[in-house]
Scaffold this active site. Structure first.
Site, PDB file in Angstrom:
ATOM      1  N   ARG A 173       6.046  33.413 -26.997  1.00  0.00           N
ATOM      2  CA  ARG A 173       5.750  32.166 -26.300  1.00  0.00           C
ATOM      3  C   ARG A 173       4.295  32.201 -25.825  1.00  0.00           C
ATOM      4  O   ARG A 173       3.926  33.073 -25.039  1.00  0.00           O
ATOM      5  CB  ARG A 173       6.693  32.006 -25.098  1.00  0.00           C
ATOM      6  CG  ARG A 173       6.353  30.829 -24.225  1.00  0.00           C
ATOM      7  CD  ARG A 173       7.342  30.583 -23.086  1.00  0.00           C
ATOM      8  NE  ARG A 173       6.841  29.472 -22.313  1.00  0.00           N
ATOM      9  CZ  ARG A 173       6.473  29.533 -21.034  1.00  0.00           C
ATOM     10  NH1 ARG A 173       6.624  30.626 -20.333  1.00  0.00           N
ATOM     11  NH2 ARG A 173       5.962  28.481 -20.441  1.00  0.00           N
ATOM     12  N   HIS A 175      -0.010  24.720 -20.075  1.00  0.00           N
ATOM     13  CA  HIS A 175       0.124  25.801 -19.098  1.00  0.00           C
ATOM     14  C   HIS A 175      -1.131  25.762 -18.220  1.00  0.00           C
ATOM     15  O   HIS A 175      -1.865  26.736 -18.111  1.00  0.00           O
ATOM     16  CB  HIS A 175       0.326  27.144 -19.806  1.00  0.00           C
ATOM     17  CG  HIS A 175       0.983  28.205 -18.969  1.00  0.00           C
ATOM     18  ND1 HIS A 175       2.121  28.886 -19.365  1.00  0.00           N
ATOM     19  CD2 HIS A 175       0.672  28.710 -17.758  1.00  0.00           C
ATOM     20  CE1 HIS A 175       2.450  29.780 -18.436  1.00  0.00           C
ATOM     21  NE2 HIS A 175       1.583  29.693 -17.446  1.00  0.00           N
ATOM     22  N   GLU A 197       6.127  24.936 -15.556  1.00  0.00           N
ATOM     23  CA  GLU A 197       6.168  24.944 -14.092  1.00  0.00           C
ATOM     24  C   GLU A 197       5.389  23.816 -13.430  1.00  0.00           C
ATOM     25  O   GLU A 197       4.389  24.057 -12.725  1.00  0.00           O
ATOM     26  CB  GLU A 197       5.657  26.300 -13.562  1.00  0.00           C
ATOM     27  CG  GLU A 197       6.442  27.488 -14.063  1.00  0.00           C
ATOM     28  CD  GLU A 197       6.075  28.787 -13.350  1.00  0.00           C
ATOM     29  OE1 GLU A 197       5.073  28.813 -12.607  1.00  0.00           O
ATOM     30  OE2 GLU A 197       6.806  29.777 -13.530  1.00  0.00           O
ATOM     31  N   ASN A 219      11.961  29.927 -15.618  1.00  0.00           N
ATOM     32  CA  ASN A 219      11.112  31.037 -15.189  1.00  0.00           C
ATOM     33  C   ASN A 219      11.683  31.542 -13.880  1.00  0.00           C
ATOM     34  O   ASN A 219      11.744  30.794 -12.894  1.00  0.00           O
ATOM     35  CB  ASN A 219       9.670  30.580 -14.967  1.00  0.00           C
ATOM     36  CG  ASN A 219       8.960  30.278 -16.276  1.00  0.00           C
ATOM     37  OD1 ASN A 219       9.538  30.404 -17.357  1.00  0.00           O
ATOM     38  ND2 ASN A 219       7.700  29.865 -16.175  1.00  0.00           N
ATOM     39  N   TYR A 241      11.513  34.504 -10.950  1.00  0.00           N
ATOM     40  CA  TYR A 241      10.829  35.650 -10.352  1.00  0.00           C
ATOM     41  C   TYR A 241      11.488  36.139  -9.061  1.00  0.00           C
ATOM     42  O   TYR A 241      11.761  37.312  -8.915  1.00  0.00           O
ATOM     43  CB  TYR A 241       9.349  35.327 -10.104  1.00  0.00           C
ATOM     44  CG  TYR A 241       8.568  35.258 -11.406  1.00  0.00           C
ATOM     45  CD1 TYR A 241       8.131  36.415 -12.027  1.00  0.00           C
ATOM     46  CD2 TYR A 241       8.311  34.042 -12.031  1.00  0.00           C
ATOM     47  CE1 TYR A 241       7.440  36.375 -13.235  1.00  0.00           C
ATOM     48  CE2 TYR A 241       7.624  33.992 -13.242  1.00  0.00           C
ATOM     49  CZ  TYR A 241       7.192  35.163 -13.831  1.00  0.00           C
ATOM     50  OH  TYR A 241       6.525  35.112 -15.034  1.00  0.00           O
ATOM     51  N   GLU A 297      10.362  33.067 -18.713  1.00  0.00           N
ATOM     52  CA  GLU A 297       9.509  34.073 -18.073  1.00  0.00           C
ATOM     53  C   GLU A 297      10.329  34.864 -17.076  1.00  0.00           C
ATOM     54  O   GLU A 297      11.108  34.297 -16.303  1.00  0.00           O
ATOM     55  CB  GLU A 297       8.359  33.432 -17.267  1.00  0.00           C
ATOM     56  CG  GLU A 297       7.217  32.913 -18.090  1.00  0.00           C
ATOM     57  CD  GLU A 297       6.097  32.317 -17.234  1.00  0.00           C
ATOM     58  OE1 GLU A 297       5.902  32.762 -16.081  1.00  0.00           O
ATOM     59  OE2 GLU A 297       5.441  31.397 -17.727  1.00  0.00           O
TER      60      GLU A 297
HETATM   61  C1  FCB Z   1       4.366  32.025 -13.480  1.00  0.00           C
HETATM   62  C2  FCB Z   1       3.347  31.466 -14.457  1.00  0.00           C
HETATM   63  C3  FCB Z   1       2.659  32.513 -15.292  1.00  0.00           C
HETATM   64  C4  FCB Z   1       2.367  33.757 -14.489  1.00  0.00           C
HETATM   65  C5  FCB Z   1       3.624  34.251 -13.827  1.00  0.00           C
HETATM   66  C6  FCB Z   1       3.460  35.539 -13.077  1.00  0.00           C
HETATM   67  O1  FCB Z   1       4.427  31.199 -12.372  1.00  0.00           O
HETATM   68  O2  FCB Z   1       3.959  30.552 -15.310  1.00  0.00           O
HETATM   69  O3  FCB Z   1       1.508  31.945 -15.834  1.00  0.00           O
HETATM   70  O4  FCB Z   1       1.387  33.491 -13.577  1.00  0.00           O
HETATM   71  O5  FCB Z   1       4.090  33.274 -12.951  1.00  0.00           O
END
Ligand code: FCB
Length: 452
Positions: A78, A122, A167, A296, A298, A356
């Site tokens: 990607r 992006h 995002e 995504n 985290y 992600e």
């Molecule tokens: C996300 C983004 C990516 C990178 C990661 C750590 O928010 O999409 O570009 O910065 O975090």
């Protein structure tokens, strides 16, 4: 007790990057300025004044980078296209040399058996469009659709997986309301307007993809955070619900329900904003049916009630003892399972990709030349298990893209946080696969892993 867990036979293991974070070659082959060039070159905006001018020099090293992906065994890559390489002045004059780079990249990927997965946006908007208001200007929607059509036409026969936006919460709120990302404005009204146009352009780009007659899949990528009350009180639960509206539902509801969440509209209105940018037909366009949702994931957000503008505040530092990454993000793998299960419950059964997931740690080259990153191996292992639990719960999860293939320019944090499974020695641009690279290679080869 360990047990072997398996993924579905055609599970799409991949890695992810984005144009501004890795390409470099900022002034080459006619590329125009982007809002991230302008922002990162503005004193005080990024750590150490870091910019993406050189980054990982991927623009020149893409062929070797793709070979390394093939050695990893990923089935998909990607990446994003830099809009200002194709349309340097944001208009309709196509810069062929910019497009040629992505032609070469796609050819190389296919030649090495890696499927390209393209993100259209992006965050590197042509600065020329920003000069005319950027995403706050409704005309940017038409410009984006035109740019998308160029790519469908040029790459559509070889690219089967497309993502419109990455995002929009970050691009919209962090870029236009919090001011910590490009373009750096701090106005709620502008942010809401910008987000409306981002989502509208998503819908228009999906419609244009259908009209192009291509038979691949297209969707959007959202950053989603499970949101928990700090204390189990009525006030904190309400604050968490409010914050969920801000980060999650403000994007999910338009895309999947053709509406903005009423409670969040009210909060924004109380903070002085006007929802005066929605024209007839917009909500239907934003909800143009997609083929999947890219998630995504985290970290979760923990929120308590406060007297601030929206009525909540985010807990900035996890409690002592809670595991975190090098930039303080709480490590909570079960938040991934929970997010996927919630999405199906609230927005319906659909194909998902984890587009992600990954983590920064303080990596270094050991005297023997190796980079050992046990914390990242553990992070990935636990998140893969969490993804597999979602699959066991019946979620239609089709693939997983690790962020990131390479250490890279982490936006306002600059180059200090290293997210890669490949270490980049910036002075020499040497690539050193980390232990996590070998771990991931083995997971892909086995299409599964041992879970404790
Ligand atoms: C996300 C983004 C990516 C990178 C990661 C750590 O928010 O999409 O570009 O910065 O975090």
């Amino acid at each position: 007790m360990t047990r072997q867990i398996q993924f579905p036979p055609d599970f799409l293991w991949g890695v992810a990057t984005s144009s501004y974070q890795i390409e470099g070659a900022a002034g080459e082959d006619g590329r125009g300025e982007s809002i991230w060039d302008r922002f990162s070159h503005t004193p005080g905006k990024t750590s150490n004044g870091d910019t993406g001018d050189v980054a990982c020099d991927h623009y020149h090293r893409y062929a070797d980078d793709v070979d390394l992906m093939a050695a990893l065994g990923v089935r998909a890559y990607r990446f994003s296209v830099a809009w200002p390489r194709l349309y340097p002045d944001g208009g309709t004059r196509l810069n062929r040399k910019g497009l040629d780079f992505y032609q070469r990249l796609v050819d190389r990927l296919l030649d090495r058996g890696v499927a390209p997965a393209v993100t259209l946006y992006h965050w590197d908007l042509p600065q020329a469009l920003q000069d005319r208001g950027g995403w706050t200007n409704r005309d940017t929607v038409a410009r984006f659709t035109h740019y998308a059509e160029t790519l469908y036409h040029a790459l559509g026969d070889r690219v089967g997986l497309w993502m419109t936006h990455n995002e929009p919460w970050v691009a919209g709120f962090l870029g236009n309301f919090r001011g910590v990302h490009a373009p750096g404005s701090t106005d709620l009204q502008s942010a809401l307007r910008a987000i409306h146009h981002l989502l509208l352009s998503h819908g228009e780009a999906v419609a244009a993809y259908r009209a192009s007659g291509q038979s691949g899949q297209i969707g959007i990528v959202l950053s989603l955070h499970p949101t928990y009350p700090v204390n189990d009180t009525q006030q904190d639960r309400a604050a968490a619900e409010g914050s969920d509206g801000y980060t999650n539902r403000w994007f999910l509801d338009p895309v999947f329900r053709a509406s903005y969440p009423t409670d969040t509209v009210e909060r924004f209105q109380r903070a002085g904003a006007r929802i005066d940018f929605v024209e007839d037909g917009d909500l239907a366009t934003m909800a143009e049916p997609t083929d999947f949702l890219g998630v995504n994931y985290y970290f979760p957000r923990r929120v308590s009630a406060s007297g601030s503008e929206f009525g909540w505040k985010v807990k900035e530092h996890p409690d002592p003892g809670v595991p975190t990454t090098a930039i303080g993000w709480e490590i909570t793998p079960e938040g991934l399972t929970e997010t996927l299960v919630r999405l199906r419950a609230d927005y319906g059964d659909m194909p998902f990709y984890v587009t992600e997931n990954g983590a920064p740690f303080h990596d270094q080259i050991d005297p023997d030349g190796q980079v050992r990153d046990p914390a990242r191996v553990d992070f990935l292992r636990r998140h893969f298990v969490a993804a597999q639990q979602a699959i066991e719960a019946g979620i239609d999860l089709r693939g997983y893209f690790v962020w990131s293939f390479l250490d890279n320019f982490e936006w306002a944090f600059g180059y200090t946080p290293r997210f890669g499974i490949v270490y980049v020695d910036y002075p020499t641009q040497r690539r050193i696969p980390k232990d996590s690279f070998r771990f991931y290679r083995d997971v892909i080869a086995a299409n599964g892993l041992e879970s404790e």
